[in-house]
Design an enzyme around this catalytic site. Structure first.
Site, PDB file in Angstrom:
ATOM      1  CD  GLU A 173       3.346 -14.658 -41.073  1.00 17.88           C
ATOM      2  OE1 GLU A 173       3.076 -15.101 -42.413  1.00 17.88           O
ATOM      3  OE2 GLU A 173       2.691 -15.171 -40.148  1.00 17.88           O
ATOM      4  CD  GLU A 292      -0.592 -13.624 -38.258  1.00 16.66           C
ATOM      5  OE1 GLU A 292      -0.626 -14.742 -38.764  1.00 16.66           O
ATOM      6  OE2 GLU A 292      -0.275 -12.474 -38.941  1.00 16.66           O
TER       7      GLU A 292
HETATM    8  O1  AHR Z   1      -3.812 -15.255 -40.396  1.00 14.49           O
HETATM    9  C1  AHR Z   1      -3.609 -15.619 -41.592  1.00 14.49           C
HETATM   10  C2  AHR Z   1      -2.341 -15.342 -42.311  1.00 14.49           C
HETATM   11  O2  AHR Z   1      -1.190 -16.232 -41.470  1.00 14.49           O
HETATM   12  C3  AHR Z   1      -1.819 -13.981 -42.072  1.00 14.49           C
HETATM   13  O3  AHR Z   1      -2.117 -13.053 -43.218  1.00 14.49           O
HETATM   14  C4  AHR Z   1      -0.288 -14.162 -42.117  1.00 14.49           C
HETATM   15  O4  AHR Z   1       0.517 -13.297 -41.490  1.00 14.49           O
HETATM   16  C5  AHR Z   1       0.032 -15.481 -41.513  1.00 14.49           C
HETATM   17  O5  AHR Z   1       0.687 -16.272 -42.400  1.00 14.49           O
END
Ligand code: AHR
Length: 499
Positions: A173, A292
């Site tokens: 990210e 994610e």
């Molecule tokens: O999954 C939780 C968090 O969400 C992770 O660390 C990050 O990559 C995202 O913002």
């Protein structure tokens, strides 16, 4: 009663079912690692300190590739801290989650744990506060067989065989201002390209994931992907997508239609990837790593959060407890990832244990399955062969967030004489009778039909009541002359295996 009709055409193949679609994610965050997968004092711990009750649940979940060690955590991580004799490993501050990292679990331990679960490792390098050389060093430590300083160090640390990690994330990210060392698209694109190119000088067959936007809602979404890929296209194999959903202000109808947004997101990223490929006159296919995704009730602070100004080890953080409705959404999101297997070639449910996770644990106590565990584990078990895009005739309803949504959504997979059908009824109050023409698949018999639903859509599995919401055999599923007829309760997720 809603009524819907679905036709499954054996010729309407989207793509092969990709086992990596069933990936997950372990971050050094909250209690995911410590008292999640690792708790040496726990009665079920093996000689290496890993909870075997959790290993059993991870195996049952059927997760394939597991992304590690972050997440936001990776952007402040010095991998060298977490190798070698444990009593020499430093305790560090993790700025991302305002906690202390003891480094008692590192790459070698995690890789050993993955072997117990039968999963593949997907490793992230730190491009937030570090850069090319530490990434190359980590690659040498992890993958080089022997005879170099860092491969011999791994051997001396007790891991003779290389980890042979194929998938690597180029940071995490990197567009997010919350990321330690975040960058703009130009700077990140250049850094990712240089890191990727150097890593491929060491091993040309690595599969590298460049960071896409941290969500489709970022103001730079679209431009970020284009700029980053203009720099890195030749050197990378995947671009990442991240998306989390939650019910806002009691709008369950929109929440149940979250899969529409995920589909739209995939369209946007795919279009941008194709745009860059066209500009470069390239036929190279960059895959989407949806690394994610989940339901996550993102608030400033969760009630259960134990984070304050104090620096603590493994505080409770992001310990969302999922409802029956949340599980239906998770099941539907996974159906969407399957349906988009032409573009999404890897995915990771974020995360695996305790932190927005399908598996929960108590320190010194039991481990149990959240509601969201079931659609994931059943889909991972049943989906095989090729993905079939169904033709769905369904009533629709209007959502405030995503416009018109079909009440029924579905996807199917087929492999030789077996097929599987996954369905959701997004209707809030009415059951649905769905007929499915499966004649083209050659299926004639129901092997199993499992439905997850609850009269109380907000019912949850908890420490006190771990089996409150579980899937049940659907009593209203019949098959006549190649047509399946099934009744789906309101707000439900269903899987049907056919022969
Ligand atoms: O999954 C939780 C968090 O969400 C992770 O660390 C990050 O990559 C995202 O913002």
């Amino acid at each position: 009663m809603h009524r819907a009709h679905i036709v499954l055409d054996r010729q309407a193949v989207v793509a092969p079912v990709r086992r990596r679609t069933f990936g997950s994610f372990v971050e050094h965050l909250g209690r995911c690692v410590y008292t999640g997968i690792y708790e040496p004092e726990h009665p079920s711990a093996n000689k290496d300190g890993f909870r075997m009750d959790v290993v059993d649940l991870v195996r049952e979940l059927g997760s394939t590739t597991i992304r590690y060690p972050g997440g936001n955590f990776v952007s402040g991580f010095r991998w060298e801290d977490s190798i070698g004799p444990r009593d020499k490993r430093p305790v560090r501050r993790d700025l991302a989650w305002h906690s202390l990292e003891s480094n008692q679990v590192g790459l070698d331990e995690f890789a050993a744990w993955l072997k117990l679960t039968g999963s593949e490792l997907m490793l992230a390098v730190n491009l937030g506060t570090r850069g090319i050389l530490p990434a190359l060093d980590l690659l040498e430590y992890a993958n080089h067989p022997s005879g170099t300083a860092l491969s011999d160090l791994r051997i001396a640390n007790g891991t003779p065989e290389p980890h042979n990690i194929r998938m690597w994330c180029l940071g995490n990210e990197m567009d997010g201002p919350w990321q330690t060392g975040f960058l703009n698209a130009e700077d990140y694109g250049k850094l990712a390209a240089r890191t990727a190119s150097a890593m491929k000088m060491a091993d040309k067959d690595l599969e590298l994931v460049v960071c896409g936007s941290s969500s489709a809602g970022m103001p730079t979404f679209g431009d970020w992907e284009r700029t980053v890929l203009e720099h890195s296209f030749e050197h990378v194999d995947y671009i990442s997508c991240h998306a989390y959903y939650q019910e806002h202000d009691g709008d369950l109808g929109s929440f149940l239609a979250s899969a529409l947004d995920m589909d739209f997101f995939i369209d946007g990223v795919a279009a941008t990837v194709d745009h860059v490929a066209a500009k470069k006159h390239s036929s190279k296919k960059i895959g989407i790593s949806f690394d994610e995704w989940n339901v996550w009730y993102q608030k400033e602070h969760q009630e259960s959060d134990e984070v304050n100004d104090e620096w603590r080890q493994a505080p409770r953080q992001l310990e969302d407890v999922y409802s029956a409705a949340d599980a239906v959404v998770v099941g539907n999101l996974l159906m969407t990832l399957l349906k988009r297997s032409d573009r999404v070639t890897s995915a990771s449910l974020a995360q695996l244990v305790n932190v927005i996770a399908p598996i929960m644990t108590e320190p010194g106590g039991p481990a149990w399955r959240q509601t969201s565990f079931y659609p994931f584990s059943i889909t991972s078990r049943l989906a095989a062969g090729e993905v079939i895009r169904p033709a769905i005739e369904s009533p629709t309803y209007t959502t405030a967030r995503y416009g018109e949504a079909s009440v029924i959504d579905a996807v199917a997979t087929v492999e030789e004489d077996r097929s599987a059908l996954f369905l959701v009824n997004r209707g809030l109050s009415q059951p649905a009778q769905v007929t499915v023409d499966v004649r083209s698949l050659g299926s004639s018999r129901i092997l199993e039909a499992l439905t997850l639903a609850d009269q109380d859509v907000y019912a949850k599995n908890t420490l006190a009541e771990p089996n409150r919401v579980v899937p049940h055999t659907n009593p209203n599923a019949t098959m006549t002359d190649g047509v399946l007829t099934i009744e789906l309760p309101p707000v439900s997720w269903t899987a049907v295996a056919l022969h």
